[in-house]
Design an enzyme around this catalytic site. Structure first.
Site, PDB file in Angstrom:
ATOM      1  N   GLY A   8      -6.877  -2.679  12.035  1.00 46.09           N
ATOM      2  CA  GLY A   8      -5.579  -2.266  11.137  1.00 46.09           C
ATOM      3  C   GLY A   8      -4.676  -1.537  12.043  1.00 46.09           C
ATOM      4  N   GLY A  11      -0.640  -1.563  10.693  1.00 42.52           N
ATOM      5  CA  GLY A  11      -0.338  -1.137   9.572  1.00 42.52           C
ATOM      6  C   GLY A  11       0.227   0.050   9.543  1.00 42.52           C
ATOM      7  CD  GLN A  12       2.176   4.182   4.976  1.00 42.94           C
ATOM      8  OE1 GLN A  12       1.146   4.171   4.302  1.00 42.94           O
ATOM      9  NE2 GLN A  12       3.087   4.768   4.610  1.00 42.94           N
ATOM     10  CE1 TYR A 142      -6.424   4.113  -2.134  1.00 37.54           C
ATOM     11  CE2 TYR A 142      -7.003   2.079  -0.654  1.00 37.54           C
ATOM     12  CZ  TYR A 142      -6.709   3.455  -0.869  1.00 37.54           C
ATOM     13  OH  TYR A 142      -6.089   4.280   0.344  1.00 37.54           O
ATOM     14  CE  LYS A 146      -9.383   3.675   1.498  1.00 38.14           C
ATOM     15  NZ  LYS A 146      -9.587   3.352   3.006  1.00 38.14           N
TER      16      LYS A 146
HETATM   17  C1  VAH Z   1      -2.178   3.728  -1.767  1.00 39.40           C
HETATM   18  N1  VAH Z   1      -0.698   4.720   0.126  1.00 39.40           N
HETATM   19  O1  VAH Z   1      -1.063   4.164  -2.373  1.00 39.40           O
HETATM   20  C2  VAH Z   1      -2.349   4.429  -0.448  1.00 39.40           C
HETATM   21  C3  VAH Z   1      -2.839   5.793  -0.535  1.00 39.40           C
HETATM   22  C4  VAH Z   1      -3.128   8.106  -1.815  1.00 39.40           C
HETATM   23  C5  VAH Z   1      -2.433   6.614  -1.828  1.00 39.40           C
HETATM   24  O2  VAH Z   1      -4.184   5.655  -0.613  1.00 39.40           O
HETATM   25  O3  VAH Z   1      -2.849   3.038  -1.993  1.00 39.40           O
END
Ligand code: VAH
Length: 318
Positions: A8, A11-12, A142, A146
């Site tokens: 990645g 990426g950011q 997400y 995680k």
């Molecule tokens: C998101 N920038 O917005 C990421 C991050 C805490 C936010 O994990 O999905």
């Protein structure tokens, strides 16, 4: 860390972390990999770069074996908002990609850095002063990837001795690369809007308070954690780390100290509002401070000042 693979890498986080790692360890010792073509600019060209989909275990292992990597900085993942839109793909990339990384790390004795997130917490978690060890029942795909990733990384440490370490990052604010598909991206977009239009329509409500961190601190935290003597670590996956906690209204007020005519309005995106509202407002990061001396350098005022300078210069240079 002597020979690193960064997944990645465009990426950011990767786009700012990779050049810093190359300045520390030598360009040839930091292998950058991403599933997207590298942006123009000196970083990708300064050292080895591969197109890599982390779901392709054979290609991943080939890169690690060919370069004899000892560390994998695994950043490739779908972020929260885009993941909600494509949950099955998000599970595939975020979880099967991570499993491939852990399996390659097990076979080739690599350390692994895994970025978790405040997204690993859910509405049942204490929202203020969120403890390092507490209830984690995220309601987003997400967040599910995680918290599952945190558990998988701990499992590979306990059962196979893989040196896995991770951070629960808050929203990250960066000047180099626009984030893609996150629910905290407003805190980056707002700077471009303030400098070009003197106005921003925010997709989160004015009072949505979230933990945030400026990218230089996020990079420093990852490098400091990965270079800490492992005997100091009581936790591994993943440490709460934060630098500031603010609402869109508070960020707008700080920007107005530099651009008095700046205005903000609220055009709420229900999907990203629901995601952000399920996350804690402020984490307790005392474990990171105690175990590896985590100390952020940028607060809200310092971040806004630096972001406005950097984005203004970027807009001027086209
Ligand atoms: C998101 N920038 O917005 C990421 C991050 C805490 C936010 O994990 O999905």
């Amino acid at each position: 860390m002597k020979k690193l693979l960064v997944t990645g890498a465009t990426g950011q986080i990767g786009a700012e972390l990779s050049p810093v790692l190359r300045s520390l360890y030598g360009a040839e010792n930091v292998i950058a990999a991403a599933n997207h073509p590298p942006p123009s600019g000196e970083f990708p060209a300064s050292g080895p770069f591969y197109r890599l989909d982390v779901r392709d275990a054979d290609s991943l292992e080939r890169i690690v074996a060919e370069h004899r990597c000892d560390t994998i900085i695994h950043l490739a993942a779908l972020l929260s908002a885009v993941a909600e839109d494509r949950p099955q793909e998000a599970w595939d990339i975020n979880m099967n990609g991570l499993l491939n990384v852990l399996e390659v790390a097990r076979k080739h004795r690599c350390a692994v850095f895994f970025p978790s997130s405040i997204g690993a917490f859910g509405p049942g978690t204490p929202a203020n002063d969120t403890p390092q060890d507490t209830l984690q029942r995220p309601t987003t795909i997400y967040g599910i990837t995680k918290v599952s990733g945190e558990l998988l990384c701990d499992y590979y440490y306990r059962h196979f001795g893989v040196d896995t370490r991770g951070l629960r990052y808050p929203g990250l604010i960066s000047s180099q690369v626009l984030p893609g598909g996150g629910s905290t991206d407003y805190a980056v977009e707002i700077f471009y809007a303030a400098l070009t239009r003197r106005h921003y329509d925010c997709f989160l409500s004015a009072e949505t308070q979230l933990d945030m961190m400026y990218m230089p601190d996020a990079i420093g935290a990852a490098i400091k954690l990965m270079t800490t003597d492992p005997s100091q670590l009581r936790h591994r996956n993943a440490f709460n780390v934060t630098a500031m906690s603010f609402t869109p209204a508070e960020l707008a007020a700080e920007i107005r100290k530099h651009i008095p005519e700046f205005t903000i309005a609220y055009a709420i995106d229900p999907v990203r509002q629901a995601i952000a509202s399920s996350w804690p407002r402020h984490m307790n990061d005392s474990a990171a401070r105690a175990e590896w001396d985590w100390r952020p350098r940028f607060d809200l005022a310092a971040m806004v000042q630096d972001m406005l300078e950097k984005i203004a210069a970027k807009l001027q240079n086209g």
